[in-house]
Write a protein that holds these residues in place. Structure first.
Motif: not given
Length: 115
Positions: A4-8, A17-35, A108-113
Motif C-alpha cells: 500500500q503506497a501513499s503520500g503523493g 514530499l514523503r512517500l510510504s509503502c506498507a507491506a502486509s502478508g508474507s513480509t518475512s520473505s521480503i529482502n529488497v524494497m524499492g521505489w 502507484g501514487t501520483q507526484v506532481t511538481v
C-alpha cells in the motif's frame, strides 16, 4: 505480499514530499524494497532501493535529493523527496523482492511538481 503506497500529491518546485509503502502478508520473505517511477510517455525507471540490511542504491537523477529508508518492524519503506523538480513528476510505484526471487508491485501514487 500486498503493498500500500501513499503520500503523493501536488508540490511546488523546491518542495518536499514523503512517500510510504506498507507491506502486509508474507513480509518475512521480503529482502529488497524499492521505489520506481513512470512519467507520461516514458518507461518505468528505478528511483531507489534498500536491502533488508540497509544498503541503498539511487538513480543518478535523485542522488542528494531523495532518501530511501525502511522500518523493518513496521514492514514499511519510505522515500523522502526534497528539492523536487518538475521532471520528478511521475507515478511512483513501490516494489519489493523476496529472498525467493518473487517481485510484488504496489499501486502507484501520483507526484506532481508544478507551480
Amino acid at each position: 505480499v500486498q503493498l500500500q503506497a501513499s503520500g503523493g500529491g501536488l508540490v511546488q518546485p523546491g518542495g518536499s514530499l514523503r512517500l510510504s509503502c506498507a507491506a502486509s502478508g508474507s513480509t518475512s520473505s521480503i529482502n529488497v524494497m524499492g521505489w520506481y517511477r513512470q512519467a507520461p510517455g516514458k518507461q518505468r525507471e528505478l528511483v531507489a532501493t534498500i536491502t533488508l540490511g540497509g544498503s541503498t542504491k539511487y538513480a543518478d537523477s535523485v542522488k542528494g535529493r531523495f532518501t530511501i529508508s525502511r522500518d523493518n518492524a513496521k514492514n514499511t519503506a519510505y522515500l523522502e523527496m526534497s528539492s523536487l523538480k518538475p521532471e520528478d513528476t511521475a507515478v511512483y510505484y513501490c516494489k519489493v523482492a523476496s529472498w525467493y526471487g518473487y517481485e510484488y508491485w504496489g499501486q502507484g501514487t501520483q507526484v506532481t511538481v508544478s507551480s
